[in-house]
Design an enzyme around this catalytic site. Structure first.
Site, PDB file in Angstrom:
ATOM      1  N   ASP A  71       7.836  16.101   7.253  1.00 41.90           N
ATOM      2  CA  ASP A  71       7.895  15.474   5.937  1.00 41.90           C
ATOM      3  C   ASP A  71       5.903  16.284   6.350  1.00 41.90           C
ATOM      4  O   ASP A  71       5.242  14.614   5.433  1.00 41.90           O
ATOM      5  CB  ASP A  71       7.997  14.394   5.660  1.00 41.90           C
ATOM      6  CG  ASP A  71       8.003  14.343   4.298  1.00 41.90           C
ATOM      7  OD1 ASP A  71       7.791  14.840   3.215  1.00 41.90           O
ATOM      8  OD2 ASP A  71       7.577  13.059   3.561  1.00 41.90           O
ATOM      9  N   ALA A  92      11.485   1.697   2.526  1.00 37.38           N
ATOM     10  CA  ALA A  92      11.255   1.477   3.242  1.00 37.38           C
ATOM     11  C   ALA A  92       9.705   1.412   2.606  1.00 37.38           C
ATOM     12  O   ALA A  92       9.444   1.556   1.361  1.00 37.38           O
ATOM     13  CB  ALA A  92      10.179   1.655   4.432  1.00 37.38           C
ATOM     14  N   LYS A  93       8.735  -0.072   2.512  1.00 39.41           N
ATOM     15  CA  LYS A  93       8.101  -0.623   1.863  1.00 39.41           C
ATOM     16  C   LYS A  93       6.521  -0.860   3.256  1.00 39.41           C
ATOM     17  O   LYS A  93       6.619  -1.388   3.812  1.00 39.41           O
ATOM     18  CB  LYS A  93       7.767  -1.770   0.676  1.00 39.41           C
ATOM     19  CG  LYS A  93       6.873  -2.522   0.084  1.00 39.41           C
ATOM     20  CD  LYS A  93       6.913  -3.798  -0.360  1.00 39.41           C
ATOM     21  CE  LYS A  93       8.281  -3.722  -1.428  1.00 39.41           C
ATOM     22  NZ  LYS A  93       8.354  -4.940  -2.593  1.00 39.41           N
ATOM     23  N   VAL A  94       5.885  -0.747   2.487  1.00 43.98           N
ATOM     24  CA  VAL A  94       4.491  -0.344   3.759  1.00 43.98           C
ATOM     25  C   VAL A  94       3.453  -1.569   2.321  1.00 43.98           C
ATOM     26  O   VAL A  94       2.764  -1.435   1.714  1.00 43.98           O
ATOM     27  CB  VAL A  94       3.448   0.592   3.707  1.00 43.98           C
ATOM     28  CG1 VAL A  94       2.437   0.759   4.787  1.00 43.98           C
ATOM     29  CG2 VAL A  94       4.208   1.635   4.806  1.00 43.98           C
ATOM     30  N   ILE A 115       1.296  -1.743  -0.216  1.00 45.32           N
ATOM     31  CA  ILE A 115       0.001  -0.089   0.147  1.00 45.32           C
ATOM     32  C   ILE A 115       0.635   0.987  -0.276  1.00 45.32           C
ATOM     33  O   ILE A 115       0.068   2.161   0.013  1.00 45.32           O
ATOM     34  CB  ILE A 115      -1.158  -0.150   1.351  1.00 45.32           C
ATOM     35  CG1 ILE A 115      -0.415  -0.355   2.379  1.00 45.32           C
ATOM     36  CG2 ILE A 115      -2.207  -0.709   0.758  1.00 45.32           C
ATOM     37  CD1 ILE A 115      -1.384  -0.122   3.653  1.00 45.32           C
ATOM     38  N   GLY A 116       2.346   1.422  -0.163  1.00 38.92           N
ATOM     39  CA  GLY A 116       2.970   2.424   0.103  1.00 38.92           C
ATOM     40  C   GLY A 116       4.522   2.135  -0.137  1.00 38.92           C
ATOM     41  O   GLY A 116       4.779   0.607   0.460  1.00 38.92           O
ATOM     42  N   GLU A 117       5.583   2.377  -1.193  1.00 39.32           N
ATOM     43  CA  GLU A 117       6.597   2.020  -0.982  1.00 39.32           C
ATOM     44  C   GLU A 117       7.472   3.257  -1.054  1.00 39.32           C
ATOM     45  O   GLU A 117       7.136   4.575  -1.935  1.00 39.32           O
ATOM     46  CB  GLU A 117       6.345   1.429  -2.321  1.00 39.32           C
ATOM     47  CG  GLU A 117       8.253   0.273  -2.454  1.00 39.32           C
ATOM     48  CD  GLU A 117       7.587  -0.244  -3.549  1.00 39.32           C
ATOM     49  OE1 GLU A 117       9.245  -0.499  -3.752  1.00 39.32           O
ATOM     50  OE2 GLU A 117       7.437  -0.785  -4.080  1.00 39.32           O
ATOM     51  N   GLY A 118       8.991   3.182  -0.419  1.00 35.05           N
ATOM     52  CA  GLY A 118       9.728   4.616   0.003  1.00 35.05           C
ATOM     53  C   GLY A 118      11.149   3.633  -1.155  1.00 35.05           C
ATOM     54  O   GLY A 118      11.319   3.211  -0.817  1.00 35.05           O
ATOM     55  N   THR A 119      12.365   4.881  -0.795  1.00 34.30           N
ATOM     56  CA  THR A 119      13.820   4.705  -1.002  1.00 34.30           C
ATOM     57  C   THR A 119      14.665   3.312   0.076  1.00 34.30           C
ATOM     58  O   THR A 119      14.849   2.258  -0.139  1.00 34.30           O
ATOM     59  CB  THR A 119      14.757   5.856  -0.426  1.00 34.30           C
ATOM     60  OG1 THR A 119      13.719   6.856  -0.998  1.00 34.30           O
ATOM     61  CG2 THR A 119      15.579   5.467  -0.457  1.00 34.30           C
TER      62      THR A 119
END
Length: 449
Positions: free
Chosen positions: A143, A32-34, A26-30
């Protein structure tokens, strides 16, 4: 056609981490992944932020993330997404968070436009409540943006990603925070200029941008040219639309002060006349016990204290076309194949769990002299004693039709067809507790293949 379509299918895979069953991303960044997850003990939904230990170590953020997670475990505020627990494996850190079902405030603005002043004030009051509470405990967001503001089922604000700023921030030798901006439209001038900044003042600026968007339906600082955008932010070049009330204009102007030392503080916001209208301070129970044992275990090197990551393959699913094709009267394969007096394959349905089906088949086949090889929900059975045409080899696979209904297919891969039929008759006798309905009786006349 039927076989080609099945070959394209792949087994479903269920991944478990401790007591949680992981679902969609449901989410992804540099860093981490959610992923959405379900607590298998009580069926409660959660969100799990998954960090790669190697990446975190490479950027020397281990201690900062650990410290911020410990702090966030102490934060239990109705307007902040709750951090329940932390788990660790050899390669990953799993942060278990409250799953908020009402969506993003951003989506409401993007779909319906600006809010009425009373509604915008309510959300802004809840935002300031959350920010004030976290700041009082030394936790800063850095942020804050509309996309990080979620709504629960009752329409109350929930701020996400509080306290996990180490994923985007780094402390340098001057003791101040430095960052590369992810969403510059919401970021304070001192952050953009990377001159080091106070986390509280930077958060307040972002709150001002959010309030502006709630009331206007668009951002105060926008430009296609990033340099021009930075200039507008650094000089606070913005204008308030005509529909802003005088009180809202005054408050936003005091918040969007490019000088962090003269910018309004949260204690001053709480005393602002526009802010105080209809304000109800949150009432919640802060009496709780917090353990940090899970944090120590997650970041420690002891594998005994690491959580187990388990991957559980599920049987391949069958679609409606395949189910029709399984019916002998409508089997489309018969249109292209010569008439078969002897069956080289057969099927049965079962209401037993797939693992039990595989186990029962193995237990029945071994005493008949068959060597078994298994992978997921596929099985290869080979008779160790050679027959008329060599060793009989039977390929078996379990398919899922519905959660509690499976089709089991057995095919002769090698060997004599008569021997395959004889084997199946004996096997099916042993599987009375497993078989629900058979694919007809094995025929016993004609020429063997």
């Amino acid at each position: 056609m039927y076989r080609a379509k099945r070959a394209a299918l792949s087994p479903k895979v269920k991944r478990r981490v401790g007591k949680y069953e992981l679902g969609r991303t449901i989410g992804e960044g540099t860093f981490a992944k959610v992923r959405f997850a379900k607590n298998t003990e009580n069926d409660e939904p959660v969100a799990i932020k998954i960090l790669d230990k190697e990446k975190v170590q490479k950027h020397r953020l281990v201690e900062q993330i650990r410290r911020e997670i410990c702090t966030m475990k102490l934060v239990k505020h109705p307007n902040v997404v709750r951090l329940f627990e932390v788990m660790g494996s050899k390669a990953r850190i799993f942060i278990v968070l409250e799953y908020v079902t009402g969506g993003e405030l951003f989506e409401i603005i993007a779909t319906n436009g600006r809010l009425k002043e009373e509604e915008a004030r309510k959300y802004f009051q809840q935002l300031i409540n959350a920010v004030d509470y976290c700041h009082s405990r030394g936790v800063y967001h850095r942020d804050l943006k509309l996309e990080n503001l979620l709504l629960d089922a009752s329409g109350n604000l929930k701020v996400s990603d509080f306290g996990l700023s180490a994923l985007t921030e780094q402390v340098k030798a001057d003791g101040l925070l430095h960052t590369t901006c992810g969403t510059p439209n919401y970021v304070a001038p001192e952050v953009i200029e990377d001159r080091g900044y106070d986390g509280a003042a930077a958060d307040i600026w972002s709150c001002g941008v959010i309030l502006y968007v709630l009331l206007a339906g668009f951002l105060p600082f926008e430009d296609d040219n990033i340099i021009a955008l930075y200039k507008k932010i650094s000089e606070a070049q913005f204008t308030c639309p005509s529909w802003f009330s005088t009180g809202a204009k005054k408050l936003i102007t005091r918040i969007l002060d490019p000088n962090p030392t003269t910018r309004i503080t949260i204690s001053q916001i709480l005393e602002d006349p526009w802010f105080k209208k209809g304000y109800k301070p949150p009432v919640f129970d802060e009496k709780y016990e917090t353990s940090f044992d899970d944090v120590d275990a997650a970041f420690g090197d002891s594998e005994d204290r690491h959580v187990k990551e388990e991957t559980e393959d599920q049987p391949t699913s069958m679609n409606a076309f395949e189910l029709i094709s399984l019916n002998q009267a409508l089997n489309l394969d018969n249109l292209f194949e010569a008439k078969k007096e002897y069956k080289r394959e057969t099927r049965f349905t079962s209401q037993c769990p797939p693992k039990e089906i595989i186990t029962k088949i193995e237990e029945a086949a071994k005493p008949l002299g068959f060597d078994i090889q298994k992978k997921n929900y596929k099985m290869r059975m080979e008779n160790l004693k050679a027959g008329r045409k060599g060793n009989l080899n039977v390929a078996t696979e379990v398919f899922q039709v519905a959660p509690s209904l499976h089709v089991v297919e057995l095919k002769k891969a090698k060997g004599d067809t008569l021997e395959f039929q004889k084997f199946y008759r004996t096997l099916s006798t042993q599987l009375k507790d497993v078989v629900w309905k058979c694919d007809g009786e094995v025929e016993g006349n004609g020429a063997a293949a």
